[in-house]
Design a protein around this motif. Structure first.
Motif, PDB file in Angstrom:
ATOM      1  N   UNK A 137       0.843  -1.060   0.156  1.00 39.19           N
ATOM      2  CA  UNK A 137      -0.052  -0.080  -0.055  1.00 39.19           C
ATOM      3  C   UNK A 137       0.902   1.206   0.061  1.00 39.19           C
ATOM      4  N   UNK A 138       0.567   2.131  -0.715  1.00 40.61           N
ATOM      5  CA  UNK A 138       1.269   3.482  -0.589  1.00 40.61           C
ATOM      6  C   UNK A 138       0.066   4.631  -0.443  1.00 40.61           C
ATOM      7  N   UNK A 139       0.202   5.502   0.516  1.00 38.39           N
ATOM      8  CA  UNK A 139      -0.598   6.403   0.615  1.00 38.39           C
ATOM      9  C   UNK A 139      -0.398   7.855   0.760  1.00 38.39           C
ATOM     10  N   UNK A 140      -1.264   8.707   0.066  1.00 37.82           N
ATOM     11  CA  UNK A 140      -0.660  10.035   0.116  1.00 37.82           C
ATOM     12  C   UNK A 140      -1.592  10.694   1.212  1.00 37.82           C
ATOM     13  N   UNK A 141      -0.795  11.425   2.000  1.00 33.79           N
ATOM     14  CA  UNK A 141      -1.423  12.120   3.304  1.00 33.79           C
ATOM     15  C   UNK A 141      -1.381  13.465   3.098  1.00 33.79           C
ATOM     16  N   UNK A 142      -2.193  14.254   3.193  1.00 34.57           N
ATOM     17  CA  UNK A 142      -2.275  15.883   3.228  1.00 34.57           C
ATOM     18  C   UNK A 142      -1.525  16.302   4.600  1.00 34.57           C
ATOM     19  N   UNK A 143      -0.856  17.496   4.549  1.00 28.65           N
ATOM     20  CA  UNK A 143      -0.425  17.985   5.816  1.00 28.65           C
ATOM     21  C   UNK A 143      -1.180  19.530   6.219  1.00 28.65           C
ATOM     22  N   UNK A 144      -0.285  20.037   7.160  1.00 23.64           N
ATOM     23  CA  UNK A 144      -0.677  21.135   7.746  1.00 23.64           C
ATOM     24  C   UNK A 144      -0.851  22.521   6.669  1.00 23.64           C
ATOM     25  N   UNK A 145      -0.166  22.347   5.671  1.00 21.75           N
ATOM     26  CA  UNK A 145      -0.134  23.363   4.536  1.00 21.75           C
ATOM     27  C   UNK A 145      -0.718  22.669   3.304  1.00 21.75           C
ATOM     28  N   UNK A 146      -0.465  21.407   3.228  1.00 18.62           N
ATOM     29  CA  UNK A 146      -1.099  20.752   1.936  1.00 18.62           C
ATOM     30  C   UNK A 146      -2.671  20.752   2.098  1.00 18.62           C
ATOM     31  N   UNK A 147      -3.478  21.208   0.918  1.00 23.25           N
ATOM     32  CA  UNK A 147      -4.742  21.079   0.877  1.00 23.25           C
ATOM     33  C   UNK A 147      -5.118  20.444  -0.200  1.00 23.25           C
ATOM     34  N   UNK A 148      -4.454  19.834  -1.165  1.00 21.24           N
ATOM     35  CA  UNK A 148      -4.980  19.268  -2.283  1.00 21.24           C
ATOM     36  C   UNK A 148      -4.237  18.097  -2.796  1.00 21.24           C
ATOM     37  N   UNK A 149      -4.540  16.784  -2.665  1.00 22.11           N
ATOM     38  CA  UNK A 149      -3.946  15.558  -3.314  1.00 22.11           C
ATOM     39  C   UNK A 149      -4.414  15.460  -4.796  1.00 22.11           C
ATOM     40  N   UNK A 150      -3.466  15.012  -5.539  1.00 19.76           N
ATOM     41  CA  UNK A 150      -3.708  14.766  -6.860  1.00 19.76           C
ATOM     42  C   UNK A 150      -3.336  13.221  -7.325  1.00 19.76           C
ATOM     43  N   UNK A 151      -4.322  12.494  -7.606  1.00 16.12           N
ATOM     44  CA  UNK A 151      -3.995  11.322  -8.113  1.00 16.12           C
ATOM     45  C   UNK A 151      -4.663  10.975  -9.588  1.00 16.12           C
TER      46      UNK A 151
END
Length: 242
Positions: free
Chosen positions: A165-179
Protein backbone atom coordinates in the motif's frame (compact mmCIF):
# COMPACT_ATOMS: atom_id res chain seq x y z
CA UNK A 1 44.47 28.09 -22.31
CA UNK A 2 41.53 28.97 -24.52
CA UNK A 3 38.36 26.94 -24.18
CA UNK A 4 36.78 25.50 -27.29
CA UNK A 5 33.30 26.83 -28.15
CA UNK A 6 31.75 23.39 -27.73
CA UNK A 7 33.21 23.09 -24.21
CA UNK A 8 31.68 26.43 -23.26
CA UNK A 9 28.32 25.34 -24.66
CA UNK A 10 28.46 22.12 -22.61
CA UNK A 11 29.19 24.10 -19.44
CA UNK A 12 26.28 26.44 -20.12
CA UNK A 13 23.96 23.48 -20.79
CA UNK A 14 25.03 21.80 -17.54
CA UNK A 15 24.40 25.00 -15.57
CA UNK A 16 21.01 25.39 -17.23
CA UNK A 17 20.03 21.78 -16.43
CA UNK A 18 21.12 22.32 -12.82
CA UNK A 19 18.90 25.33 -12.18
CA UNK A 20 16.08 24.93 -14.71
CA UNK A 21 14.03 21.80 -14.06
CA UNK A 22 10.96 20.62 -15.99
CA UNK A 23 7.73 21.74 -14.33
CA UNK A 24 4.73 19.47 -13.85
CA UNK A 25 1.56 20.66 -15.66
CA UNK A 26 -0.14 21.19 -12.28
CA UNK A 27 2.26 24.10 -11.78
CA UNK A 28 0.69 26.09 -14.62
CA UNK A 29 -2.34 26.62 -12.39
CA UNK A 30 -0.24 28.50 -9.85
CA UNK A 31 3.02 29.94 -11.25
CA UNK A 32 1.29 32.43 -13.64
CA UNK A 33 -0.86 33.66 -10.74
CA UNK A 34 2.23 34.17 -8.57
CA UNK A 35 3.92 36.00 -11.46
CA UNK A 36 0.91 38.28 -12.05
CA UNK A 37 0.71 39.18 -8.36
CA UNK A 38 4.45 39.88 -8.38
CA UNK A 39 4.04 42.33 -11.25
CA UNK A 40 1.34 44.17 -9.31
CA UNK A 41 3.54 44.24 -6.21
CA UNK A 42 6.40 45.78 -8.21
CA UNK A 43 4.02 48.53 -9.35
CA UNK A 44 2.89 49.16 -5.79
CA UNK A 45 6.30 49.05 -4.03
CA UNK A 46 9.52 47.54 -5.35
CA UNK A 47 10.57 45.69 -2.14
CA UNK A 48 7.21 43.89 -2.19
CA UNK A 49 7.86 42.95 -5.80
CA UNK A 50 11.15 41.27 -4.90
CA UNK A 51 9.38 39.27 -2.20
CA UNK A 52 6.78 38.24 -4.77
CA UNK A 53 9.54 37.24 -7.20
CA UNK A 54 11.10 35.00 -4.56
CA UNK A 55 7.73 33.33 -3.92
CA UNK A 56 7.21 32.86 -7.67
CA UNK A 57 10.57 31.12 -8.00
CA UNK A 58 9.71 28.96 -4.98
CA UNK A 59 6.36 28.02 -6.55
CA UNK A 60 8.12 27.02 -9.78
CA UNK A 61 10.58 24.82 -7.90
CA UNK A 62 7.77 23.31 -5.82
CA UNK A 63 6.20 21.94 -9.00
CA UNK A 64 9.49 20.83 -10.54
CA UNK A 65 9.42 17.36 -12.06
CA UNK A 66 13.03 16.29 -12.67
CA UNK A 67 14.02 13.08 -14.40
CA UNK A 68 15.17 10.30 -12.12
CA UNK A 69 17.46 7.29 -12.60
CA UNK A 70 14.95 4.59 -11.61
CA UNK A 71 16.62 1.23 -10.78
CA UNK A 72 15.28 -1.58 -12.96
CA UNK A 73 16.46 -4.57 -10.91
CA UNK A 74 13.61 -6.92 -10.10
CA UNK A 75 12.29 -6.75 -6.53
CA UNK A 76 13.54 -3.27 -5.63
CA UNK A 77 10.99 -1.09 -3.82
CA UNK A 78 11.93 2.58 -4.13
CA UNK A 79 10.86 5.71 -2.32
CA UNK A 80 7.61 7.22 -3.64
CA UNK A 81 8.72 10.76 -2.81
CA UNK A 82 11.55 13.11 -1.98
CA UNK A 83 11.91 13.88 1.70
CA UNK A 84 13.07 12.42 4.99
CA UNK A 85 12.13 9.11 6.64
CA UNK A 86 10.06 10.25 9.61
CA UNK A 87 8.54 6.97 10.85
CA UNK A 88 9.35 3.25 10.65
CA UNK A 89 7.17 0.76 12.48
CA UNK A 90 4.13 -1.54 12.38
CA UNK A 91 0.73 -0.06 11.51
CA UNK A 92 -2.56 -1.30 10.11
CA UNK A 93 -2.97 -0.22 6.45
CA UNK A 94 -6.00 1.95 5.57
CA UNK A 95 -9.10 -0.24 5.96
CA UNK A 96 -10.62 1.14 2.75
CA UNK A 97 -8.00 -0.81 0.77
CA UNK A 98 -9.19 -4.16 2.10
CA UNK A 99 -5.71 -5.45 2.97
CA UNK A 100 -6.81 -6.88 6.30
CA UNK A 101 -6.49 -5.87 9.98
CA UNK A 102 -2.97 -7.18 10.55
CA UNK A 103 -0.25 -4.54 11.10
CA UNK A 104 2.38 -4.26 8.39
CA UNK A 105 5.72 -2.50 8.53
CA UNK A 106 5.20 1.10 7.49
CA UNK A 107 7.85 3.52 6.19
CA UNK A 108 6.83 7.19 6.15
CA UNK A 109 8.53 9.84 4.00
CA UNK A 110 7.86 13.42 5.10
CA UNK A 111 8.02 16.10 2.41
CA UNK A 112 8.73 19.72 3.31
CA UNK A 113 7.53 22.61 1.15
CA UNK A 114 10.98 22.65 -0.47
CA UNK A 115 10.89 19.06 -1.72
CA UNK A 116 9.79 17.93 -5.16
CA UNK A 117 6.17 16.83 -4.65
CA UNK A 118 5.62 14.51 -7.61
CA UNK A 119 4.82 11.03 -6.28
CA UNK A 120 6.15 7.85 -7.91
CA UNK A 121 5.14 4.18 -7.76
CA UNK A 122 7.37 2.31 -5.27
CA UNK A 123 7.34 -0.89 -7.34
CA UNK A 124 5.87 -2.32 -10.52
CA UNK A 125 2.45 -3.94 -10.31
CA UNK A 126 -1.28 -3.67 -10.89
CA UNK A 127 -3.28 -1.08 -8.98
CA UNK A 128 -6.09 -3.06 -7.35
CA UNK A 129 -7.67 -0.22 -5.37
CA UNK A 130 -7.61 3.57 -5.11
CA UNK A 131 -9.47 5.03 -2.13
CA UNK A 132 -9.80 8.68 -1.13
CA UNK A 133 -10.85 9.69 2.39
CA UNK A 134 -11.39 13.28 3.60
CA UNK A 135 -9.96 14.31 6.94
CA UNK A 136 -8.04 16.88 8.96
CA UNK A 137 -4.88 18.80 8.10
CA UNK A 138 -2.59 18.04 11.04
CA UNK A 139 1.18 18.22 10.83
CA UNK A 140 2.03 15.33 8.48
CA UNK A 141 5.11 14.38 10.51
CA UNK A 142 2.89 13.23 13.40
CA UNK A 143 2.05 9.54 13.70
CA UNK A 144 -1.68 10.23 14.08
CA UNK A 145 -1.75 11.99 10.70
CA UNK A 146 -2.07 8.53 9.14
CA UNK A 147 -5.42 8.10 10.89
CA UNK A 148 -6.84 11.62 11.02
CA UNK A 149 -5.62 13.48 7.93
CA UNK A 150 -7.06 13.63 4.44
CA UNK A 151 -5.54 10.81 2.44
CA UNK A 152 -5.55 8.89 -0.82
CA UNK A 153 -4.48 5.26 -0.70
CA UNK A 154 -3.41 2.84 -3.43
CA UNK A 155 -3.02 -0.93 -3.25
CA UNK A 156 -0.54 -2.42 -5.73
CA UNK A 157 -0.42 -6.16 -6.46
CA UNK A 158 3.01 -7.54 -7.31
CA UNK A 159 3.82 -10.34 -9.75
CA UNK A 160 3.98 -12.88 -6.91
CA UNK A 161 0.50 -11.95 -5.69
CA UNK A 162 1.58 -10.00 -2.62
CA UNK A 163 0.33 -6.45 -2.19
CA UNK A 164 1.78 -3.21 -0.91
CA UNK A 165 0.00 0.00 0.00
CA UNK A 166 1.17 3.54 -0.72
CA UNK A 167 -0.75 6.39 0.90
CA UNK A 168 -0.70 10.10 0.06
CA UNK A 169 -1.37 12.11 3.23
CA UNK A 170 -2.21 15.81 3.29
CA UNK A 171 -0.39 17.95 5.83
CA UNK A 172 -0.64 21.19 7.75
CA UNK A 173 -0.12 23.28 4.61
CA UNK A 174 -1.13 20.76 1.94
CA UNK A 175 -4.77 21.17 0.88
CA UNK A 176 -4.98 19.17 -2.32
CA UNK A 177 -4.10 15.59 -3.13
CA UNK A 178 -3.86 14.79 -6.83
CA UNK A 179 -3.91 11.20 -8.14
CA UNK A 180 -4.41 10.36 -11.82
CA UNK A 181 -4.04 6.58 -11.36
CA UNK A 182 -7.09 4.28 -11.59
CA UNK A 183 -7.80 0.70 -10.43
CA UNK A 184 -6.74 -1.85 -13.04
CA UNK A 185 -3.86 0.29 -14.26
CA UNK A 186 -0.38 -1.23 -14.34
CA UNK A 187 2.43 0.93 -13.00
CA UNK A 188 6.14 0.65 -13.59
CA UNK A 189 8.62 1.16 -10.76
CA UNK A 190 9.17 4.91 -10.37
CA UNK A 191 6.25 5.88 -12.62
CA UNK A 192 4.50 9.11 -11.65
CA UNK A 193 1.06 8.50 -10.15
CA UNK A 194 0.16 11.76 -8.39
CA UNK A 195 1.31 14.71 -6.28
CA UNK A 196 0.36 16.66 -3.17
CA UNK A 197 0.36 20.44 -3.11
CA UNK A 198 2.47 22.28 -0.55
CA UNK A 199 3.92 19.80 1.95
CA UNK A 200 2.75 16.38 3.13
CA UNK A 201 3.73 12.72 3.59
CA UNK A 202 3.83 9.36 1.80
CA UNK A 203 3.40 6.07 3.67
CA UNK A 204 4.49 2.72 2.23
CA UNK A 205 3.23 -0.52 3.82
CA UNK A 206 5.61 -3.40 3.14
CA UNK A 207 4.55 -7.03 2.61
CA UNK A 208 4.80 -9.30 5.63
CA UNK A 209 8.37 -10.37 6.35
CA UNK A 210 10.03 -7.64 4.29
CA UNK A 211 12.53 -5.49 6.18
CA UNK A 212 13.33 -1.83 5.36
CA UNK A 213 16.72 -0.88 3.98
CA UNK A 214 16.43 2.74 5.18
CA UNK A 215 16.77 4.46 8.56
CA UNK A 216 14.99 7.23 10.45
CA UNK A 217 16.16 10.64 9.31
CA UNK A 218 17.53 9.36 6.01
CA UNK A 219 17.10 11.66 3.02
CA UNK A 220 15.12 10.03 0.23
CA UNK A 221 15.07 10.64 -3.52
CA UNK A 222 11.75 9.70 -5.09
CA UNK A 223 12.06 6.94 -7.67
CA UNK A 224 15.71 6.28 -6.81
CA UNK A 225 16.35 5.48 -3.13
CA UNK A 226 15.70 1.80 -2.35
CA UNK A 227 13.37 1.28 0.64
CA UNK A 228 13.24 -2.53 0.63
CA UNK A 229 14.13 -5.70 -1.26
CA UNK A 230 11.10 -7.77 -2.25
CA UNK A 231 11.63 -11.51 -2.70
CA UNK A 232 15.13 -11.41 -1.23
CA UNK A 233 16.27 -12.31 2.26
CA UNK A 234 17.69 -9.13 3.73
CA UNK A 235 17.83 -8.00 7.38
CA UNK A 236 16.72 -4.55 8.45
CA UNK A 237 19.38 -1.99 7.66
CA UNK A 238 21.65 -0.84 10.47
CA UNK A 239 23.34 2.56 10.27
CA UNK A 240 25.92 4.70 12.02
CA UNK A 241 25.29 8.41 12.48
CA UNK A 242 28.61 10.06 11.76
Amino acid sequence: MLRRPQDCRRRVMKMTETFLKPMHPEGWKFVPVFAAVTLVLFLIWQPLGWIGLGLTVWCYYFFRDPKRAVPQNRGLLVSPADGVVSLIGPAVPPPELGLGPQPLLRVSVFMSVFNCHVNRAPIAGEVTAVAYRPGKFLNASLDKASEDNERNALAIRLDDGRQIAVVQIAGLVARRIVCWTKPGQTLRTGERFGLIRFGSRLDVYLPEGVQPQVALGQTMVGGETVIALIGQEAPARSVRID
